[in-house]
Design a protein around this motif. Structure first.
Motif, PDB file in Angstrom:
ATOM      1  N   THR A 140       0.830  -1.205   0.000  1.00  0.00           N
ATOM      2  CA  THR A 140       0.000   0.000   0.000  1.00  0.00           C
ATOM      3  C   THR A 140       0.864   1.255   0.000  1.00  0.00           C
ATOM      4  OG1 THR A 140      -1.795  -1.139   1.153  1.00  0.00           O
ATOM      5  CG2 THR A 140      -1.783   1.264   1.276  1.00  0.00           C
ATOM      6  N   ALA A 141       1.868   1.283   0.875  1.00  0.00           N
ATOM      7  CA  ALA A 141       2.742   2.450   0.951  1.00  0.00           C
ATOM      8  C   ALA A 141       3.526   2.650  -0.343  1.00  0.00           C
ATOM      9  CB  ALA A 141       3.690   2.311   2.132  1.00  0.00           C
ATOM     10  N   ALA A 142       3.991   1.557  -0.945  1.00  0.00           N
ATOM     11  CA  ALA A 142       4.757   1.660  -2.188  1.00  0.00           C
ATOM     12  C   ALA A 142       3.893   2.154  -3.342  1.00  0.00           C
ATOM     13  CB  ALA A 142       5.379   0.311  -2.534  1.00  0.00           C
ATOM     14  N   ALA A 143       2.602   1.809  -3.324  1.00  0.00           N
ATOM     15  CA  ALA A 143       1.696   2.207  -4.405  1.00  0.00           C
ATOM     16  C   ALA A 143       1.161   3.622  -4.226  1.00  0.00           C
ATOM     17  CB  ALA A 143       0.530   1.224  -4.491  1.00  0.00           C
ATOM     18  N   VAL A 158       7.910  -8.696   4.397  1.00  0.00           N
ATOM     19  CA  VAL A 158       7.914  -7.425   3.673  1.00  0.00           C
ATOM     20  C   VAL A 158       8.790  -7.434   2.430  1.00  0.00           C
ATOM     21  CG1 VAL A 158       7.266  -6.043   5.672  1.00  0.00           C
ATOM     22  CG2 VAL A 158       9.684  -6.566   5.268  1.00  0.00           C
ATOM     23  N   GLY A 159       9.740  -8.358   2.348  1.00  0.00           N
ATOM     24  CA  GLY A 159      10.597  -8.432   1.171  1.00  0.00           C
ATOM     25  C   GLY A 159      10.141  -9.427   0.138  1.00  0.00           C
ATOM     26  N   ALA A 160       8.930  -9.951   0.297  1.00  0.00           N
ATOM     27  CA  ALA A 160       8.472 -11.044  -0.565  1.00  0.00           C
ATOM     28  C   ALA A 160       8.378 -10.667  -2.041  1.00  0.00           C
ATOM     29  CB  ALA A 160       7.107 -11.546  -0.081  1.00  0.00           C
ATOM     30  N   ASP A 161       8.158  -9.387  -2.336  1.00  0.00           N
ATOM     31  CA  ASP A 161       8.011  -8.958  -3.725  1.00  0.00           C
ATOM     32  C   ASP A 161       9.327  -8.567  -4.377  1.00  0.00           C
ATOM     33  OD1 ASP A 161       5.276  -9.349  -3.511  1.00  0.00           O
ATOM     34  OD2 ASP A 161       4.855  -7.271  -2.982  1.00  0.00           O
ATOM     35  N   GLY A 162      10.435  -8.717  -3.657  1.00  0.00           N
ATOM     36  CA  GLY A 162      11.743  -8.383  -4.211  1.00  0.00           C
ATOM     37  C   GLY A 162      12.142  -6.948  -3.925  1.00  0.00           C
ATOM     38  N   PRO A 163      13.446  -6.655  -4.025  1.00  0.00           N
ATOM     39  CA  PRO A 163      13.946  -5.326  -3.657  1.00  0.00           C
ATOM     40  C   PRO A 163      13.377  -4.193  -4.502  1.00  0.00           C
ATOM     41  CG  PRO A 163      15.678  -6.662  -4.672  1.00  0.00           C
ATOM     42  CD  PRO A 163      14.537  -7.575  -4.389  1.00  0.00           C
ATOM     43  N   ASP A 164      13.100  -4.461  -5.781  1.00  0.00           N
ATOM     44  CA  ASP A 164      12.578  -3.389  -6.634  1.00  0.00           C
ATOM     45  C   ASP A 164      11.219  -2.892  -6.172  1.00  0.00           C
ATOM     46  OD1 ASP A 164      14.832  -3.563  -8.144  1.00  0.00           O
ATOM     47  OD2 ASP A 164      13.913  -4.664  -9.809  1.00  0.00           O
ATOM     48  N   SER A 167      11.274   0.349  -4.178  1.00  0.00           N
ATOM     49  CA  SER A 167      11.940   1.513  -4.761  1.00  0.00           C
ATOM     50  C   SER A 167      11.066   2.756  -4.799  1.00  0.00           C
ATOM     51  CB  SER A 167      12.426   1.181  -6.175  1.00  0.00           C
ATOM     52  OG  SER A 167      11.325   0.896  -7.032  1.00  0.00           O
ATOM     53  N   THR A 168       9.746   2.588  -4.753  1.00  0.00           N
ATOM     54  CA  THR A 168       8.848   3.739  -4.828  1.00  0.00           C
ATOM     55  C   THR A 168       8.452   4.277  -3.452  1.00  0.00           C
ATOM     56  OG1 THR A 168       6.926   2.262  -4.989  1.00  0.00           O
ATOM     57  CG2 THR A 168       7.888   3.064  -7.062  1.00  0.00           C
ATOM     58  N   LEU A 169       8.940   3.662  -2.396  1.00  0.00           N
ATOM     59  CA  LEU A 169       8.596   4.126  -1.058  1.00  0.00           C
ATOM     60  C   LEU A 169       9.120   5.534  -0.809  1.00  0.00           C
ATOM     61  CD1 LEU A 169       9.358   1.041   1.241  1.00  0.00           C
ATOM     62  CD2 LEU A 169       7.110   2.030   0.779  1.00  0.00           C
ATOM     63  N   ASN A 191      17.630  -4.316   3.982  1.00  0.00           N
ATOM     64  CA  ASN A 191      18.033  -2.969   4.346  1.00  0.00           C
ATOM     65  C   ASN A 191      18.789  -2.279   3.218  1.00  0.00           C
ATOM     66  OD1 ASN A 191      16.797  -3.507   6.749  1.00  0.00           O
ATOM     67  ND2 ASN A 191      18.658  -3.583   7.983  1.00  0.00           N
ATOM     68  N   GLN A 192      19.503  -3.044   2.408  1.00  0.00           N
ATOM     69  CA  GLN A 192      20.138  -2.458   1.220  1.00  0.00           C
ATOM     70  C   GLN A 192      19.087  -1.900   0.266  1.00  0.00           C
ATOM     71  OE1 GLN A 192      22.711  -5.356  -0.616  1.00  0.00           O
ATOM     72  NE2 GLN A 192      24.231  -5.273   1.016  1.00  0.00           N
ATOM     73  N   ALA A 193      17.962  -2.609   0.120  1.00  0.00           N
ATOM     74  CA  ALA A 193      16.882  -2.128  -0.744  1.00  0.00           C
ATOM     75  C   ALA A 193      16.270  -0.849  -0.189  1.00  0.00           C
ATOM     76  CB  ALA A 193      15.815  -3.207  -0.904  1.00  0.00           C
ATOM     77  N   LEU A 194      16.151  -0.764   1.147  1.00  0.00           N
ATOM     78  CA  LEU A 194      15.637   0.461   1.764  1.00  0.00           C
ATOM     79  C   LEU A 194      16.631   1.608   1.597  1.00  0.00           C
ATOM     80  CD1 LEU A 194      14.118  -1.128   4.986  1.00  0.00           C
ATOM     81  CD2 LEU A 194      12.826  -0.122   3.102  1.00  0.00           C
ATOM     82  N   ASP A 195      17.927   1.292   1.704  1.00  0.00           N
ATOM     83  CA  ASP A 195      18.951   2.312   1.442  1.00  0.00           C
ATOM     84  C   ASP A 195      18.820   2.845   0.020  1.00  0.00           C
ATOM     85  OD1 ASP A 195      20.191   2.240   3.963  1.00  0.00           O
ATOM     86  OD2 ASP A 195      21.550   0.621   3.371  1.00  0.00           O
ATOM     87  N   ALA A 196      18.634   1.925  -0.925  1.00  0.00           N
ATOM     88  CA  ALA A 196      18.526   2.323  -2.329  1.00  0.00           C
ATOM     89  C   ALA A 196      17.295   3.179  -2.581  1.00  0.00           C
ATOM     90  CB  ALA A 196      18.498   1.082  -3.221  1.00  0.00           C
ATOM     91  N   ALA A 197      16.229   2.936  -1.816  1.00  0.00           N
ATOM     92  CA  ALA A 197      15.011   3.742  -1.963  1.00  0.00           C
ATOM     93  C   ALA A 197      15.188   5.144  -1.394  1.00  0.00           C
ATOM     94  CB  ALA A 197      13.838   3.051  -1.275  1.00  0.00           C
ATOM     95  N   GLY A 198      16.198   5.319  -0.552  1.00  0.00           N
ATOM     96  CA  GLY A 198      16.488   6.637  -0.007  1.00  0.00           C
ATOM     97  C   GLY A 198      15.540   7.086   1.083  1.00  0.00           C
ATOM     98  N   VAL A 199      14.905   6.134   1.757  1.00  0.00           N
ATOM     99  CA  VAL A 199      13.942   6.496   2.804  1.00  0.00           C
ATOM    100  C   VAL A 199      14.608   6.447   4.172  1.00  0.00           C
ATOM    101  CG1 VAL A 199      11.951   5.686   1.485  1.00  0.00           C
ATOM    102  CG2 VAL A 199      13.116   4.095   3.036  1.00  0.00           C
TER     103      VAL A 199
END
Length: 244
Positions: A140-143, A158-164, A167-169, A191-199
Motif C-alpha cells: 500500500t505504501a509503495a503504491a 515485507v521483502g516477498a516482492d523483491g527489492p525493486d 523503490s517507490t517508497l 536494508n540495502q533495498a531500503l537504502d537504495a530507496a532513499g527512505v
C-alpha cells in the motif's frame, strides 16, 4: 475509545471494517491497520483501541471480505499451536486468493474511505500491518507514495516482492522482524533495498521473538516484543504525522 462498525465500498463489493478513535469529537491523523492472517478478532480491536488512545483514527478492514463478513472462519479464543494447522488449512485458500491486484484495488478503496471520514484530519496517513498484513501495508505504501507518510510492519514478509518493489517508497519505515523469520543476511539485503530507496527507516530483528509475537491470543506472543513494537510505532507515527 469508541469502536464504529463500517462498510467500505470497493471494486468488488463492500468490505466490513471497524474504526477506533478518540472520544469527544475532533479530527485525528488516519492510520490504516492491516490484520494478520487470522483476521479481525478481539485482539485487533484491543490494539486499535490502544493506538487510537494516542490520538489516531484507526481503520481496520476485513481482508477476506470477498469470502464473507468477519469472522470469516470460527476462531478459538486462544490460537494455540495445536489448532494452528487446522485454522490455517481453512485460511490459506483465502490468503492465496488475495492477489496483488486485489490488494492494490482494496488499498485504493481503504485509503479513499479513510481520508473521507469526518473524524480524520487532512494530510497524509500511515499504514501498519502484522504478518501478511505487513506485506499488504508495504504494498500500500509503495503504491501511494504521496499519501502514506509512515509505514510499519511487524513479523511480516515485507521483502516477498523483491527489492525493486520497495523503490517507490517515500514513507518513513519501521520493520520489526521476528528472530525466527529472518536471518541476518536476509535482513542485510532488505536494508540495502531500503537504502537504495532513499527512505528514513529502521529495520531490525526483535531478539527472542517468533512469528506472530505481537498477538496476545497466540502461543507466539511476547510481552517484550509487543512493548518494543509500541516503542517503535508510536514515535514513528508522531514524527511522520505531526502528532507527537
Amino acid at each position: 475509545m469508541p469502536i464504529k462498525t463500517l462498510q467500505i465500498p470497493t471494486a468488488d463489493g463492500q468490505a466490513d471494517a471497524f474504526a477506533a478513535f478518540p472520544d469527544g469529537g475532533g479530527r485525528y491523523p488516519g492510520v490504516l491497520m492491516y490484520a494478520d492472517g487470522f483476521g479481525l478478532r478481539p485482539v485487533l480491536r484491543e490494539m486499535a483501541r490502544e493506538l487510537a488512545g494516542h490520538g489516531y483514527y484507526v481503520l481496520v478492514p476485513n481482508l477476506f471480505y470477498r469470502h464473507g463478513p468477519a469472522p470469516v472462519i470460527e476462531l478459538p479464543e486462544h490460537i494455540g499451536d495445536e489448532v494452528r494447522p487446522a485454522v490455517f488449512a481453512q485460511l490459506m485458500p483465502m490468503i492465496e486468493a488475495h492477489t496483488t491486484e486485489r490488494v492494490l484495488s482494496d488499498a485504493d478503496a481503504y485509503l479513499t474511505f479513510l481520508t473521507a471520514q469526518p473524524e480524520v484530519s487532512a494530510g497524509p496517513v500511515a499504514v501498519t500491518g502484522y504478518c501478511i498484513g505487513g506485506l499488504l501495508a508495504t504494498r500500500t505504501a509503495a503504491a501511494h507514495p504521496g499519501r502514506v507518510a509512515a509505514l510499519a510492519a511487524f513479523h511480516g514478509p515485507v521483502g516477498a516482492d523483491g527489492p525493486d518493489s520497495l523503490s517507490t517508497l517515500t514513507a518513513e519505515v519501521h520493520f520489526g522482524h521476528a528472530e525466527s523469520d529472518l536471518k541476518p543476511e536476509a535482513l542485510g539485503e532488505l536494508n540495502q533495498a531500503l537504502d537504495a530507496a532513499g527512505v528514513s527507516y529502521t529495520s531490525e530483528i526483535y531478539p527472542g521473538t517468533i512469528h506472530g509475537f505481537t498477538m496476545s491470543d497466540t502461543d507466539a506472543f511476547s510481552a517484550s516484543g509487543l512493548k518494543r513494537h509500541w516503542d517503535s510505532l508510536l514515535p514513528l507515527l508522531g514524527r511522520a504525522l505531526g502528532n507527537s
